[in-house]
Design an enzyme around this catalytic site. Sequence first.
Site, PDB file in Angstrom:
ATOM      1  N   HIS A 134       9.577 -45.394   2.061  1.00  0.00           N
ATOM      2  CA  HIS A 134       9.062 -44.542   3.149  1.00  0.00           C
ATOM      3  C   HIS A 134       9.084 -43.061   2.787  1.00  0.00           C
ATOM      4  O   HIS A 134       8.360 -42.279   3.398  1.00  0.00           O
ATOM      5  CB  HIS A 134       9.860 -44.770   4.434  1.00  0.00           C
ATOM      6  CG  HIS A 134       9.512 -46.050   5.132  1.00  0.00           C
ATOM      7  ND1 HIS A 134       8.543 -46.136   6.108  1.00  0.00           N
ATOM      8  CD2 HIS A 134      10.005 -47.302   4.988  1.00  0.00           C
ATOM      9  CE1 HIS A 134       8.466 -47.387   6.557  1.00  0.00           C
ATOM     10  NE2 HIS A 134       9.343 -48.119   5.878  1.00  0.00           N
ATOM     11  N   ASP A 141       6.107 -49.090   9.095  1.00  0.00           N
ATOM     12  CA  ASP A 141       6.708 -50.181   9.872  1.00  0.00           C
ATOM     13  C   ASP A 141       5.926 -50.247  11.170  1.00  0.00           C
ATOM     14  O   ASP A 141       5.917 -49.272  11.948  1.00  0.00           O
ATOM     15  CB  ASP A 141       8.184 -49.895  10.164  1.00  0.00           C
ATOM     16  CG  ASP A 141       9.033 -49.872   8.900  1.00  0.00           C
ATOM     17  OD1 ASP A 141       8.626 -50.493   7.898  1.00  0.00           O
ATOM     18  OD2 ASP A 141      10.099 -49.243   8.921  1.00  0.00           O
ATOM     19  N   GLU A 203      10.287 -58.645   5.330  1.00  0.00           N
ATOM     20  CA  GLU A 203      10.138 -57.923   6.600  1.00  0.00           C
ATOM     21  C   GLU A 203       8.715 -58.066   7.129  1.00  0.00           C
ATOM     22  O   GLU A 203       7.777 -57.571   6.511  1.00  0.00           O
ATOM     23  CB  GLU A 203      10.463 -56.434   6.392  1.00  0.00           C
ATOM     24  CG  GLU A 203      11.892 -56.221   5.925  1.00  0.00           C
ATOM     25  CD  GLU A 203      12.220 -54.759   5.603  1.00  0.00           C
ATOM     26  OE1 GLU A 203      11.374 -53.881   5.845  1.00  0.00           O
ATOM     27  OE2 GLU A 203      13.322 -54.527   5.094  1.00  0.00           O
ATOM     28  N   HIS A 206       6.864 -54.445   7.634  1.00  0.00           N
ATOM     29  CA  HIS A 206       6.780 -53.379   6.620  1.00  0.00           C
ATOM     30  C   HIS A 206       5.610 -53.627   5.661  1.00  0.00           C
ATOM     31  O   HIS A 206       5.525 -54.675   5.023  1.00  0.00           O
ATOM     32  CB  HIS A 206       8.105 -53.316   5.846  1.00  0.00           C
ATOM     33  CG  HIS A 206       8.121 -52.302   4.736  1.00  0.00           C
ATOM     34  ND1 HIS A 206       8.856 -51.138   4.782  1.00  0.00           N
ATOM     35  CD2 HIS A 206       7.491 -52.280   3.531  1.00  0.00           C
ATOM     36  CE1 HIS A 206       8.683 -50.446   3.665  1.00  0.00           C
ATOM     37  NE2 HIS A 206       7.856 -51.127   2.883  1.00  0.00           N
TER      38      HIS A 206
HETATM   39  C1  LIG Z   1      14.422 -51.855   7.349  1.00  0.00           C
HETATM   40  C2  LIG Z   1      13.101 -51.191   7.397  1.00  0.00           C
HETATM   41  N1  LIG Z   1      12.963 -50.251   8.442  1.00  0.00           N
HETATM   42  C3  LIG Z   1      12.582 -50.644   6.096  1.00  0.00           C
HETATM   43  O1  LIG Z   1      11.866 -49.694   6.129  1.00  0.00           O
HETATM   44  N2  LIG Z   1      12.918 -51.285   4.950  1.00  0.00           N
HETATM   45  C4  LIG Z   1      12.397 -50.847   3.701  1.00  0.00           C
HETATM   46  C5  LIG Z   1      12.641 -51.826   2.599  1.00  0.00           C
HETATM   47  C6  LIG Z   1      12.901 -49.482   3.307  1.00  0.00           C
HETATM   48  O2  LIG Z   1      14.047 -49.130   3.588  1.00  0.00           O
HETATM   49  O3  LIG Z   1      12.128 -48.790   2.635  1.00  0.00           O
HETATM   50 ZN   LIG Z   2       9.642 -50.087   6.272  1.00  0.00          ZN
END
Ligand SMILES: C[C@@H](N)C(=O)N[C@H](C)C(=O)O
Ligand SMILES: [Zn+2]
Length: 229
Positions: A134, A141, A203, A206
């Site tokens: 991110h 997400d 997920e 995501h």
């Molecule tokens: C847990 C979730 N919100 C998320 O974004 N997971 C990915 C793998 C991340 O942390 O980049």
């Molecule tokens: Zn994510």
Amino acid sequence: MKPYQQVPIRDRGEPLVPIPLDAFAIVQPHPYEQLGAPYQGRSPYYLRQTVCDRLLQAQQALQAQRSGWKIQIFDAYRPVAVQQFMVEQTYQQLLTAQGLSPSTVSRTQQAAILNQVYEFWAVPSSDPATPPPHSTGAAIDITLTDNQGQAINMGSPIDEPSVRSYPHHFADKAAAQAQQYHQNRQLLAALLTAVGFKQHPQEWWHFSYGDQMWAWQSRSPFAYYGKAT
Ligand SMILES: C[C@@H](N)C(=O)N[C@H](C)C(=O)O
Ligand SMILES: [Zn+2]
């Protein structure tokens, strides 16, 4: 290190651009801002230009299939400090859920909890070669809302660190409700993959385009986006 973090990055130099929020539904208040995450004046509602364009294409395709439905944005750009904060939050949440505290947790229990955290959250790395997805402005997400603005039931909430989060968790469950959850997840995934995104293997919410995880899943020799500035 996860395998996708070994993919080299050749950043395209695209700026982060604001997501046109009027085209989407938004989870409000923003879940991590509400927890007090350190955004330090940055906004989570930014993406790389190409990623934002593709997300808009997915919204247009959804509109053509289901009138009034929207992609609902839960999270997009995330500074590394926020990634760190959310990793710590999730660790604390799992510790408390097991009736443990920092003074009573054993090393083995600590390691097991950290394993669970890092199954769902990327390491908050400051190394330019391994940015959290991110923090590149290339990951989102998201979920869906219907024509009444109600969130579609995907069978488990975003960010739940459990097997229910796996995209195909409900695929082999016979109950009609479970099959409905599976179809809802399939709809979301089909919309996003049709415009080039890849889904996180654990997920349902995501998706990313052009980051290291995307490159690894796409067998691309390099990723298009490193840590955004
Ligand atoms: C847990 C979730 N919100 C998320 O974004 N997971 C990915 C793998 C991340 O942390 O980049
Ligand atoms: Zn994510």
